[in-house]
Design a protein around this motif. Structure first.
Motif, short mmCIF file in Angstrom:
data_model
loop_
_atom_site.label_atom_id
_atom_site.label_comp_id
_atom_site.label_asym_id
_atom_site.label_seq_id
_atom_site.Cartn_x
_atom_site.Cartn_y
_atom_site.Cartn_z
N ASP A 139 0.83 -1.20 0.00
CA ASP A 139 0.00 0.00 0.00
C ASP A 139 0.87 1.25 0.00
O ASP A 139 0.62 2.21 -0.77
CB ASP A 139 -0.91 -0.02 1.23
CG ASP A 139 -1.81 1.19 1.32
OD1 ASP A 139 -2.38 1.58 0.28
OD2 ASP A 139 -1.95 1.76 2.41
N LEU A 142 2.52 1.61 -3.46
CA LEU A 142 1.60 2.09 -4.49
C LEU A 142 1.29 3.58 -4.32
O LEU A 142 1.06 4.29 -5.30
CB LEU A 142 0.30 1.28 -4.45
CG LEU A 142 0.40 -0.21 -4.79
CD1 LEU A 142 -1.00 -0.84 -4.82
CD2 LEU A 142 1.10 -0.43 -6.12
N VAL A 148 3.23 0.40 -11.84
CA VAL A 148 3.56 -0.81 -11.10
C VAL A 148 3.62 -1.99 -12.05
O VAL A 148 2.78 -2.13 -12.95
CB VAL A 148 2.54 -1.07 -9.96
CG1 VAL A 148 1.13 -1.23 -10.51
CG2 VAL A 148 2.93 -2.31 -9.15
N ALA A 164 -4.59 -1.63 -8.49
CA ALA A 164 -3.70 -0.55 -8.92
C ALA A 164 -4.37 0.34 -9.97
O ALA A 164 -4.20 1.56 -9.96
CB ALA A 164 -2.40 -1.13 -9.46
N ARG A 167 -6.58 2.73 -8.39
CA ARG A 167 -5.82 3.84 -7.83
C ARG A 167 -5.17 4.70 -8.91
O ARG A 167 -4.29 5.52 -8.64
CB ARG A 167 -4.75 3.29 -6.88
CG ARG A 167 -5.35 2.60 -5.66
CD ARG A 167 -4.33 1.94 -4.76
NE ARG A 167 -3.40 2.88 -4.12
CZ ARG A 167 -2.80 2.66 -2.95
NH1 ARG A 167 -3.05 1.52 -2.29
NH2 ARG A 167 -1.97 3.53 -2.45
N LEU A 169 -3.15 3.98 -11.37
CA LEU A 169 -1.77 3.70 -11.71
C LEU A 169 -1.68 3.00 -13.06
O LEU A 169 -2.60 2.29 -13.48
CB LEU A 169 -1.13 2.81 -10.64
CG LEU A 169 -1.13 3.34 -9.21
CD1 LEU A 169 -0.46 2.33 -8.29
CD2 LEU A 169 -0.45 4.68 -9.12
#
Length: 413
Positions: A139, A142, A148, A164, A167, A169
């Motif tokens: 966490d 990230l 990632v 991810a 979020r 990403l």
């Protein structure tokens, strides 16, 4: 069980299987001591949200605590790793030279994340996920990352990729197999899941392994066997698990890919016979599910851990001669990019895949996995559904039995 020297049942492993076994023992009227031995410092918690809700912020660590509906009245030995087992003397070896006697033993020591050879160790940019501490580290990683890399296209890897993307990403999945979820779903349905991830912005490098790594102050580079490189701020490695059996290596037990058990969940001794008073449950146990065949296998699913823990408690008190075989229909589920994936049975045993209902292109369907029975007729060994829970339930009770009719125009390899 044959002895009553200590009036103690020891449970090695404080995960879902061990906790379920302990609760069932109390339900069955066991009034002796229950000693719970767990390597982690936490009371039992649900690992399922570690790759999902915990990383999205929808759940917090206190929300993961597992609760029982029966008072355990157990003795807890948390932060304690089992180091050995003396089967003849009925003793566990614990740190500091402690020898803990027991009458009954539940082996539920679970699994650990498999290490990919060459992966950097003790890196603040490369992580594996198994424990709550791992999830907290991922966490934090990230939170600092923009891109990632996820090495491994199984359920853990795919769920972390989904998280991810939630979020915002950039995500790349790398897997040596040609499709995502290849072992669990097979190539045809794995390709459907791969398209789902691509549609949600996940880049895929499939059918290629990792050849090397490099790190610097700004990130990590993953080098692939085809000459490509993937640059990322952080990487999560999820390439499977290994049973936690190192503490049993000198016992004479067969711990090849888990603790070998009889159909009842009793551990099989060096002489090939089930050991009275010692059972195994959960991810660490390898047993023959006679619903399908007599080949011992492990099943790493949340529901199986509960059911096997409870069955192991029954078997422990009943003994090898009277206990029933454990013959579940394994089940699991996953949510990926808004699509609910559910499985029943053991699709990996199938030699053919058939669309039983729906349309893969619409990602709403049920696929059946079959293999030839003794008379050559197809036997349903598993079913997988995409956003079709009610239809999947129609096939649940048919698993392990011949499938009366198969629409051959829907058959896939």
């Amino acid at each position: 069980m044959t002895s009553a020297a200590t009036n103690r049942i020891a449970v090695v492993g404080t995960g879902l299987a061990g906790l379920s076994a302990a609760e069932r023992l109390r339900e069955l009227g066991w009034r002796g001591e229950i000693t719970m031995i767990g390597e982690e410092p936490h009371r039992p918690y649900n690992r399922t949200p570690l790759s999902k809700q915990l990383l999205t912020g929808d759940r917090q660590p206190p929300d993961l605590a597992l609760v029982t509906h029966t008072e355990l009245d157990a003795s807890w030995r948390l932060g304690t790793r089992a180091l050995g087992l003396d089967i003849d003397r009925r003793e566990l070896l614990l740190p500091g030279g402690e020898q803990l006697p027991f009458d009954g033993l539940v082996i539920a020591s679970g699994v650990e994340a498999r290490h990919l050879p060459g992966t950097p160790l003790h890196s603040d940019r490369v992580w594996m996920l198994r424990t709550l501490a791992d999830a907290r580290n991922i966490d934090a990683a990230l939170a600092r990352a923009r891109h990632v890399a996820v090495i491994g296209g199984g359920f853990i890897g795919c769920e972390i990729a989904c998280t991810a993307r939630t979020r915002a990403l950039d995500v790349t999945i790398i897997d040596v197999r040609p499709t995502l979820l290849h072992r669990s779903l097979g190539p045809a349905l794995g390709a459907v899941v791969g398209d789902l991830h691509r549609d949600h912005g996940v880049r895929l490098h499939l059918g290629v392994g990792v050849s090397g790594w490099s790190q610097d102050s700004s990130g990590v580079t993953v080098m692939l066997e085809d000459g490509e490189t993937v640059r990322a701020d952080a990487a999560v490695v999820g390439v499977g698990t290994m049973p936690r059996t190192d503490w049993l290596w000198h016992t004479g037990l067969d711990v090849t890919d888990g603790v070998l058990c009889a159909p009842t969940t009793h551990v099989v001794g060096a002489d090939g016979y089930a050991i009275d008073g010692i059972v195994a449950a959960g991810d660490v146990a390898r047993w023959p599910n006679l619903r399908f065949d007599d080949t011992p296998r492990r099943v790493e699913h949340w529901i199986n851990a509960i059911e096997m823990g409870r069955h192991a408690a029954d078997a422990l008190l009943q003994g090898p001669q009277d206990a029933a075989p454990f013959t579940p229909v394994p089940r699991f589920w996953s949510h990926q990019h808004g699509v609910r994936i559910q499985s029943a049975g053991m699709p990996g045993l199938g030699t053919d895949m058939t669309i039983l209902d729906g349309d893969p292109a619409k990602r709403r369907m049920v696929a059946g996995y079959t293999r030839p029975g003794p008379d050559g007729a197809p036997v349903l060994v598993g079913a997988v559904a995409l956003d079709s829970p009610r239809t999947l339930s129609d096939y649940h009770d048919r698993i392990g039995h011949p499938l009366a009719s198969i629409p051959r125009d829907h058959r896939a390899a």
